[in-house]
Design a protein around this motif. Structure first.
Motif, PDB file in Angstrom:
ATOM      1  N   LEU A  53      82.404  65.336  -4.678  1.00  0.00           N
ATOM      2  CA  LEU A  53      81.068  65.670  -5.147  1.00  0.00           C
ATOM      3  C   LEU A  53      80.031  64.737  -4.513  1.00  0.00           C
ATOM      4  N   LYS A  54      80.390  63.468  -4.365  1.00  0.00           N
ATOM      5  CA  LYS A  54      79.489  62.517  -3.703  1.00  0.00           C
ATOM      6  C   LYS A  54      79.332  62.879  -2.227  1.00  0.00           C
ATOM      7  N   ASP A  55      80.436  63.272  -1.590  1.00  0.00           N
ATOM      8  CA  ASP A  55      80.371  63.706  -0.190  1.00  0.00           C
ATOM      9  C   ASP A  55      79.492  64.949  -0.052  1.00  0.00           C
ATOM     10  N   HIS A  56      79.588  65.844  -1.022  1.00  0.00           N
ATOM     11  CA  HIS A  56      78.757  67.055  -1.026  1.00  0.00           C
ATOM     12  C   HIS A  56      77.276  66.686  -1.069  1.00  0.00           C
ATOM     13  N   ARG A  57      76.923  65.737  -1.925  1.00  0.00           N
ATOM     14  CA  ARG A  57      75.523  65.320  -2.019  1.00  0.00           C
ATOM     15  C   ARG A  57      75.051  64.714  -0.695  1.00  0.00           C
ATOM     16  N   LEU A  58      75.905  63.899  -0.074  1.00  0.00           N
ATOM     17  CA  LEU A  58      75.538  63.291   1.208  1.00  0.00           C
ATOM     18  C   LEU A  58      75.409  64.347   2.300  1.00  0.00           C
ATOM     19  N   ASP A  59      76.260  65.363   2.265  1.00  0.00           N
ATOM     20  CA  ASP A  59      76.154  66.468   3.226  1.00  0.00           C
ATOM     21  C   ASP A  59      74.811  67.174   3.083  1.00  0.00           C
ATOM     22  N   GLN A  60      74.374  67.371   1.831  1.00  0.00           N
ATOM     23  CA  GLN A  60      73.082  68.012   1.589  1.00  0.00           C
ATOM     24  C   GLN A  60      71.936  67.169   2.157  1.00  0.00           C
ATOM     25  N   ILE A  61      72.061  65.852   2.026  1.00  0.00           N
ATOM     26  CA  ILE A  61      71.040  64.955   2.591  1.00  0.00           C
ATOM     27  C   ILE A  61      71.042  65.049   4.110  1.00  0.00           C
ATOM     28  N   ASP A  62      72.229  65.042   4.718  1.00  0.00           N
ATOM     29  CA  ASP A  62      72.332  65.119   6.179  1.00  0.00           C
ATOM     30  C   ASP A  62      71.691  66.399   6.710  1.00  0.00           C
ATOM     31  N   LYS A  63      71.927  67.511   6.025  1.00  0.00           N
ATOM     32  CA  LYS A  63      71.348  68.787   6.451  1.00  0.00           C
ATOM     33  C   LYS A  63      69.827  68.744   6.369  1.00  0.00           C
ATOM     34  N   LEU A  64      69.308  68.137   5.301  1.00  0.00           N
ATOM     35  CA  LEU A  64      67.856  68.032   5.137  1.00  0.00           C
ATOM     36  C   LEU A  64      67.266  67.066   6.160  1.00  0.00           C
ATOM     37  N   SER A  65      67.997  65.990   6.428  1.00  0.00           N
ATOM     38  CA  SER A  65      67.537  64.995   7.397  1.00  0.00           C
ATOM     39  C   SER A  65      67.360  65.610   8.787  1.00  0.00           C
ATOM     40  N   ALA A  66      68.257  66.535   9.146  1.00  0.00           N
ATOM     41  CA  ALA A  66      68.171  67.189  10.456  1.00  0.00           C
ATOM     42  C   ALA A  66      66.892  67.999  10.603  1.00  0.00           C
ATOM     43  N   LYS A  67      66.334  68.429   9.471  1.00  0.00           N
ATOM     44  CA  LYS A  67      65.100  69.216   9.491  1.00  0.00           C
ATOM     45  C   LYS A  67      63.853  68.333   9.491  1.00  0.00           C
ATOM     46  N   HIS A  68      64.049  67.038   9.274  1.00  0.00           N
ATOM     47  CA  HIS A  68      62.907  66.115   9.178  1.00  0.00           C
ATOM     48  C   HIS A  68      63.119  64.921  10.118  1.00  0.00           C
ATOM     49  N   PRO A  69      62.952  65.144  11.428  1.00  0.00           N
ATOM     50  CA  PRO A  69      63.192  64.055  12.390  1.00  0.00           C
ATOM     51  C   PRO A  69      62.254  62.873  12.235  1.00  0.00           C
ATOM     52  N   GLU A  70      61.137  63.072  11.525  1.00  0.00           N
ATOM     53  CA  GLU A  70      60.214  61.948  11.302  1.00  0.00           C
ATOM     54  C   GLU A  70      60.769  60.950  10.285  1.00  0.00           C
ATOM     55  N   LYS A  71      61.819  61.343   9.589  1.00  0.00           N
ATOM     56  CA  LYS A  71      62.485  60.450   8.634  1.00  0.00           C
ATOM     57  C   LYS A  71      63.754  59.888   9.268  1.00  0.00           C
ATOM     58  N   LYS A  72      63.905  58.587   9.228  1.00  0.00           N
ATOM     59  CA  LYS A  72      65.125  57.954   9.731  1.00  0.00           C
ATOM     60  C   LYS A  72      66.049  57.705   8.533  1.00  0.00           C
ATOM     61  N   TRP A  73      67.180  58.390   8.502  1.00  0.00           N
ATOM     62  CA  TRP A  73      68.128  58.295   7.388  1.00  0.00           C
ATOM     63  C   TRP A  73      69.354  57.514   7.843  1.00  0.00           C
ATOM     64  N   ILE A  74      69.639  56.436   7.132  1.00  0.00           N
ATOM     65  CA  ILE A  74      70.801  55.594   7.445  1.00  0.00           C
ATOM     66  C   ILE A  74      71.628  55.425   6.181  1.00  0.00           C
ATOM     67  N   PHE A  75      72.895  55.830   6.248  1.00  0.00           N
ATOM     68  CA  PHE A  75      73.776  55.642   5.098  1.00  0.00           C
ATOM     69  C   PHE A  75      74.746  54.494   5.369  1.00  0.00           C
ATOM     70  N   LEU A  76      74.870  53.601   4.410  1.00  0.00           N
ATOM     71  CA  LEU A  76      75.774  52.462   4.513  1.00  0.00           C
ATOM     72  C   LEU A  76      76.753  52.479   3.347  1.00  0.00           C
ATOM     73  N   LYS A  77      78.030  52.406   3.659  1.00  0.00           N
ATOM     74  CA  LYS A  77      79.035  52.348   2.604  1.00  0.00           C
ATOM     75  C   LYS A  77      79.314  50.886   2.257  1.00  0.00           C
ATOM     76  N   GLY A  78      79.107  50.543   0.996  1.00  0.00           N
ATOM     77  CA  GLY A  78      79.337  49.172   0.550  1.00  0.00           C
ATOM     78  C   GLY A  78      78.919  49.018  -0.898  1.00  0.00           C
ATOM     79  N   SER A  79      79.289  47.902  -1.477  1.00  0.00           N
ATOM     80  CA  SER A  79      79.040  47.661  -2.896  1.00  0.00           C
ATOM     81  C   SER A  79      77.957  46.618  -3.093  1.00  0.00           C
ATOM     82  N   ILE A  80      77.100  46.849  -4.103  1.00  0.00           N
ATOM     83  CA  ILE A  80      76.083  45.845  -4.412  1.00  0.00           C
ATOM     84  C   ILE A  80      76.710  44.565  -4.961  1.00  0.00           C
ATOM     85  N   SER A  81      77.964  44.627  -5.390  1.00  0.00           N
ATOM     86  CA  SER A  81      78.635  43.422  -5.887  1.00  0.00           C
ATOM     87  C   SER A  81      79.117  42.528  -4.739  1.00  0.00           C
TER      88      SER A  81
END
Length: 363
Positions: A53-81
């Motif tokens: 489900l989390k991967d699904h949400r990220l996929d939705q973001i990636d698809k939207l990001s492709a439509k908005h090249p003026e936005k730079k989207w960077i995903f980082l996997k890691g913990s705030i701890s």
């Protein structure tokens, strides 16, 4: 009205918990705003619930990001701890606005897995605060505004309703609630000591498409679809201030743009630039009415058959440890300062969830 003192244009915005329910919706909403910006999304993708489900949400973001090249989207996997990781993110990307939504959620899970809450909600949030503190030494201007998730759970067993941010919240009834109240105290201390503008948001029972499977409406749907019984706590004598996710996100956006003003007190030391708001629907719904509407909308969406025997699958059971009988938000401060009040009706919100569920699970 609070003054808008932050412009998102050309800013770097860090959102922790970006693969989460609220975080992913916030990222998508930012994508749709005018202007260029850099959005850094951070999430540890833990398995508290289905990672797909989390991967699904990220996929939705990636698809939207492709439509908005003026936005730079960077995903980082890691913990705030992970302090080293968080410090590295701030040193490399220099975020100007930080929205901390990463946390271990859930009241009941905090009873069986308390360590997860201390690690994420206390240590993790401390790492975010420390990184904000040192941002002023690392890059020009540092963090302009820290917005972080609190929870309606901090109100505990308060009997005065609606819950107002001025109410005393010193008697939590779950560890989860205690960690969220601790976050507010931690943020106040850092705002006072280091002049970090911070705003805490007490969310009230957020729901909607692609939400958390551990939330009641999602769990009820899974069980009803499989023919299992659903348990309604406190024999149905519960009320919840259900808040649709789009309303939550709109509230967050408005708050993000208005950092509490930095001021100097009579002692020539900073006054804490610190605020806390409720974001709720200001209209608590009886749990029995809620599940009845959910049942109707699941039939309408085709998730359940039209002749589904709902009554035979409904069980009324006692209150569970850590739960509270009612949540009810006083949202007058949010309305006063930002001209905003959630507007999505329960039926409208559950209809959108049911339609999403039908599509996602091919139900």
């Amino acid at each position: 009205m609070e003054q808008t003192n932050i412009n998102f244009k050309n800013k770097t915005i860090l959102i922790t918990g970006a693969a989460g329910f609220i975080g992913s919706n916030l990222v998508r909403r930012l994508m749709e705003l005018d202007g260029s910006m850099t959005i850094i999304g951070l999430d540890n993708l833990n398995d508290y619930y289905d990672v797909a489900l989390k991967d699904h949400r990220l996929d939705q973001i990636d698809k939207l990001s492709a439509k908005h090249p003026e936005k730079k989207w960077i995903f980082l996997k890691g913990s705030i701890s992970d302090k080293t990781f968080i410090d590295g993110v701030f040193k490399q990307y220099h975020p100007k606005i930080v929205v901390n939504l990463a946390a271990q959620a859930g009241v009941r899970y905090s009873i069986t897995n308390p360590d997860a809450y201390i690690e994420s909600n206390i240590i993790g949030f401390h790492n975010i605060l420390e990184a904000c503190r040192h941002s002023y030494e690392i890059y020009d201007g540092g963090v302009e505004h820290l917005v972080y998730a609190s929870s309606s759970s901090v109100y505990g067993g308060n009997t005065k309703v609606p819950f107002a941010t001025e109410d005393k919240v010193d008697n939590p009834v779950s560890l989860y609630a205690a960690t969220k109240k601790s976050n507010e105290l931690q943020a106040h201390a850092y705002s006072k000591l280091y002049n970090i503008p911070s705003t805490g948001l007490r969310f009230f029972t957020v729901y909607g498409p692609a939400g958390r499977p551990d939330m009641a409406y999602f769990g009820f749907t899974d069980k009803l679809r499989s023919g299992s019984d659903i348990e309604i706590y406190n024999y149905g004598n519960c009320k919840r201030d259900f808040t649709y996710v789009d309303d939550i996100v709109e509230g967050i956006l408005r708050v993000m743009k208005s950092a509490p003003a930095k001021q100097i007190g009579t002692d020539n030391l900073p006054l804490a630039p610190y605020k806390v708001y409720n974001i709720g629907n200001n209209k608590p719904e009886n749990l029995l009415d809620f599940v009845d509407i959910l049942h109707q909308e699941l039939i309408r969406a085709g998730v359940l058959p039209e002749d589904y025997d709902f009554e035979s699958h409904k069980k009324l059971v006692p209150m569970q440890p850590g739960d509270v009988p009612v949540t009810y938000a006083d949202t007058s401060a949010l309305e006063r300062d930002f001209g905003f009040k959630p507007k999505t009706s329960l039926r409208e919100g559950l209809r959108k969830f049911a339609e999403w569920y039908k599509e996602y699970y091919h139900a």
